[in-house]
Motif scaffolding. Structure first.
Motif, short mmCIF file in Angstrom:
data_model
loop_
_atom_site.label_atom_id
_atom_site.label_comp_id
_atom_site.label_asym_id
_atom_site.label_seq_id
_atom_site.Cartn_x
_atom_site.Cartn_y
_atom_site.Cartn_z
N ASP A 87 -1.55 22.60 -4.87
CA ASP A 87 -2.89 22.01 -4.80
C ASP A 87 -3.05 20.86 -5.80
OD1 ASP A 87 -3.54 23.80 -2.86
OD2 ASP A 87 -4.61 25.19 -4.19
N VAL A 88 -2.51 21.06 -7.01
CA VAL A 88 -2.59 20.01 -8.03
C VAL A 88 -1.85 18.76 -7.56
CG1 VAL A 88 -2.03 19.38 -10.41
CG2 VAL A 88 -2.78 21.71 -9.89
N ILE A 89 -0.64 18.96 -7.01
CA ILE A 89 0.15 17.83 -6.51
C ILE A 89 -0.64 17.08 -5.43
CG2 ILE A 89 2.25 17.20 -5.24
CD1 ILE A 89 2.75 18.00 -8.16
N MET A 90 -1.33 17.83 -4.57
CA MET A 90 -2.11 17.19 -3.51
C MET A 90 -3.27 16.37 -4.07
SD MET A 90 -0.70 17.65 -0.81
CE MET A 90 0.93 18.16 -1.22
N ARG A 91 -3.74 16.76 -5.25
CA ARG A 91 -4.83 15.98 -5.88
C ARG A 91 -4.29 14.79 -6.65
NH1 ARG A 91 -7.82 20.28 -9.31
NH2 ARG A 91 -8.99 18.47 -10.05
N ILE A 92 -2.99 14.79 -6.95
CA ILE A 92 -2.40 13.68 -7.72
C ILE A 92 -1.85 12.59 -6.81
CG2 ILE A 92 -0.50 13.03 -9.27
CD1 ILE A 92 -0.82 15.74 -10.65
N VAL A 93 -1.05 12.99 -5.80
CA VAL A 93 -0.28 11.97 -5.05
C VAL A 93 -1.12 10.90 -4.32
CG1 VAL A 93 1.89 13.22 -4.83
CG2 VAL A 93 0.12 13.58 -3.13
N PRO A 94 -2.34 11.20 -3.85
CA PRO A 94 -3.06 10.11 -3.16
C PRO A 94 -3.43 8.96 -4.11
CG PRO A 94 -4.03 12.26 -2.66
CD PRO A 94 -3.08 12.46 -3.79
N PHE A 95 -3.43 9.24 -5.41
CA PHE A 95 -3.90 8.24 -6.37
C PHE A 95 -2.76 7.59 -7.17
CE2 PHE A 95 -7.20 11.47 -5.71
CZ PHE A 95 -8.15 10.66 -5.09
N LEU A 96 -1.55 7.75 -6.70
CA LEU A 96 -0.42 7.12 -7.39
C LEU A 96 -0.28 5.68 -6.91
CD1 LEU A 96 2.22 10.00 -7.15
CD2 LEU A 96 0.95 9.28 -9.18
N PRO A 97 0.21 4.79 -7.80
CA PRO A 97 0.43 3.41 -7.39
C PRO A 97 1.48 3.35 -6.27
CG PRO A 97 1.38 3.83 -9.56
CD PRO A 97 0.56 5.02 -9.21
N SER A 98 1.41 2.34 -5.40
CA SER A 98 2.32 2.30 -4.25
C SER A 98 3.72 1.82 -4.65
CB SER A 98 1.75 1.40 -3.16
OG SER A 98 1.57 0.10 -3.66
N ASP A 99 3.81 1.02 -5.71
CA ASP A 99 5.12 0.48 -6.07
C ASP A 99 5.33 0.56 -7.58
OD1 ASP A 99 7.57 -0.67 -5.81
OD2 ASP A 99 6.80 -2.72 -5.77
N PRO A 100 5.38 1.78 -8.12
CA PRO A 100 5.45 1.93 -9.57
C PRO A 100 6.85 1.64 -10.12
CG PRO A 100 5.59 4.07 -8.55
CD PRO A 100 5.43 3.09 -7.43
N ASP A 101 6.94 1.49 -11.45
CA ASP A 101 8.25 1.23 -12.06
C ASP A 101 8.90 2.53 -12.54
OD1 ASP A 101 6.60 1.85 -14.16
OD2 ASP A 101 7.34 0.25 -15.47
N PHE A 102 8.47 3.64 -11.96
CA PHE A 102 9.08 4.93 -12.32
C PHE A 102 9.36 5.72 -11.05
CE2 PHE A 102 4.42 5.36 -12.56
CZ PHE A 102 4.19 6.44 -11.72
N SER A 103 10.12 6.78 -11.18
CA SER A 103 10.26 7.70 -10.07
C SER A 103 9.78 9.08 -10.51
CB SER A 103 11.70 7.76 -9.55
OG SER A 103 12.58 7.98 -10.60
N ILE A 104 9.42 9.89 -9.54
CA ILE A 104 8.89 11.23 -9.82
C ILE A 104 9.79 12.27 -9.16
CG2 ILE A 104 6.96 12.83 -9.38
CD1 ILE A 104 5.06 10.49 -9.42
#
Lengths: 189, 270
Positions: free
Chosen positions: A19-36
């Motif tokens: 559930d936490v992941i679902m609340r985080i991923v929609p708000f991540l930048p589309s082209d970040p300089d990191f990987s998850i």
């Protein structure tokens, strides 16, 4: 590939963490300089479900991890259930079916410790909600290797045991609720 | 204690020098964990103490090989994989007058016994030989006995049923003193032998080769070496089966093998 430039975020979670992941991923930048890399405890039958829902909600590319998957910048990698996920010096991810650790495979400790040894101060480790003590030893190892440690505020956690256990045993750089984690990942840290 | 990179190198080179086992192509992250576990289990405070025992005690070294390699396995592991073997692969290889199957890296043998049960239920067991090999002599000793802990049978029976098994799973073993002893007629079709995928050659031709969750411990070069060895041991239209997260997509074999369906089973085309 420029392995030296790769910033890595490893997120570990157990009960309640999807559930936490679902609340985080929609708000991540589309082209970040990191990987998850996501290392979550779950049933093997849920594997494709998690990959599907993260893909739908995320602007970042989602890559299910298989043996020797190469880490790349700007993507979310998901650890399969029933394997430990390890980080190789080559930039590859490798899998291991050795004994469960903390009754868990994947074990968050195993992934945090392995990432810490390779990525040192380019690593951010985030520990989320959960009902067991996995992750604590891994966070200590991340700190010893100059990585950055974030623990989900137990008050904001569905099951506070796992983050609380970590807080009792080590001092993180930040304690954040879910919105705080989203803001951090958008801060260019 | 935790071994440093150079201590790991010293262990690898000592083992190679004294026994000829070459661990240099193993995935480093996993091997590091195995070495550190070995140091912990043996209560070593110096790597030199471990090196000394390896040099002077060949019997101890046999145990070290077992500890450095991962030997976690189960019967009918990944039931969907066994379902595909049962429904798609056995009917094809079953048309042959004689069947040879190779379990490479069989560990303590649980998957070899699973295969023997499938063959039995297809009435193919009597015309099949199951070759089961592993790098570790220790685990082969366990495998050839066909005796597994009784407490695991509940899980195995569930796996068996999910793989499409219709029989009462307990008919395949005798339970006694917390152990399950599998039938001798299954063991009679098995040949156990030590074989090292890193250094040994192809020793026969097979209709089906299974090597599940072994290649994950190898780096890309060593994976390609092992895959070439399998290729040398398969006729055209022979089958190669790997672990559920292993793939030949980026390997030397990719353009000559075709994945059968969803599970990690490939058919050799040419």
């Amino acid at each position: 590939m420029e392995k030296a430039a790769l910033k890595l975020v490893v997120i570990g979670g157990s009960a309640g963490s999807v559930d936490v992941i679902m609340r985080i991923v929609p708000f991540l930048p589309s082209d970040p300089d990191f990987s998850i890399v996501l290392v979550l405890h779950r049933k093997s039958s849920d594997d494709t479900t998690l990959e599907d829902v993260v893909s739908i909600k995320s602007a970042m590319k989602v890559i299910p991890v298989e043996d020797k998957t190469m880490l790349e910048t700007g993507a979310i990698f998901i650890a399969p259930s029933d394997y430990h996920l390890l980080f190789e010096p080559t930039g590859e991810l490798s899998l291991d079916v050795s004994e469960k650790i903390n009754y868990s495979r994947p074990s968050i400790d195993v992934s945090f410790e392995s990432a810490a040894a390779i990525y040192k101060n380019r690593l951010t480790a985030i520990l989320l909600t959960g009902a067991n003590s996995d992750g604590t030893a891994g966070l200590i190892s991340v700190k010893e290797n100059d990585g950055f440690v974030i623990i989900q505020d137990p008050e904001s956690a569905d099951i506070p045991f796992m983050p609380a256990n970590a807080l009792e045993n080590m001092t993180p750089d930040l304690v954040l609720d879910v919105d705080g984690i989203v803001n951090f990942l958008n801060s260019g840290f | 204690m935790t071994a440093t990179d150079s201590e790991i190198e010293a262990i690898i080179s000592t083992i190679f020098e004294y026994y000829g086992y070459d661990f240099s192509g193993y995935s480093r992250a996993s091997l590091n964990r195995r070495v550190n576990r070995l140091l912990e289990l043996g209560n070593y405070s110096h790597v030199e103490d471990l090196l000394s025992r390896i040099r002077h005690e060949p019997d101890y070294f046999e145990r070290v090989v077992g500890d450095l390699t991962v030997n976690v396995t189960e019967m009918f592991r990944d039931p969907q994989f066994y379902k595909q073997l049962r429904e798609k692969i056995l009917p094809i290889i079953g048309t042959k007058p004689f069947i040879r199957i190779w379990h490479a890296g069989c560990s303590t043998g649980e998957e070899v016994f699973s295969m023997a049960i499938l063959l039995d239920e297809h009435k193919l067991l009597e015309k099949t030989l199951l070759y089961a090999t592993d790098i570790s002599p220790d685990v082969l000793q366990t495998a050839k006995k066909g005796i597994f802990p009784l407490r695991q049978m509940k899980q195995y029976a569930e796996n068996y049923a999910s793989s499409g098994g219709k029989e009462d799973f307990s008919k395949y073993y005798m339970a006694n003193y917390g152990l399950a002893k599998f039938e001798d007629r299954l063991i009679a079709r098995m040949v156990f032998s030590q074989h090292n995928l890193v250094s040994d050659r192809s020793f026969n031709e097979f209709d089906l080769i299974l090597c599940r969750n072994v290649l994950i411990y190898f780096d890309k070069d060593l994976q390609n070496r092992a895959l070439t060895l399998f290729d040398d041991s398969l006729p055209n239209l022979g089958f190669l089966a790997l672990g559920s997260k292993e793939n030949i997509k980026f390997s030397v074999l990719s353009h000559r093998y075709q994945q059968v369906e969803r599970e990690k089973i490939w058919k050799k085309l040419r």
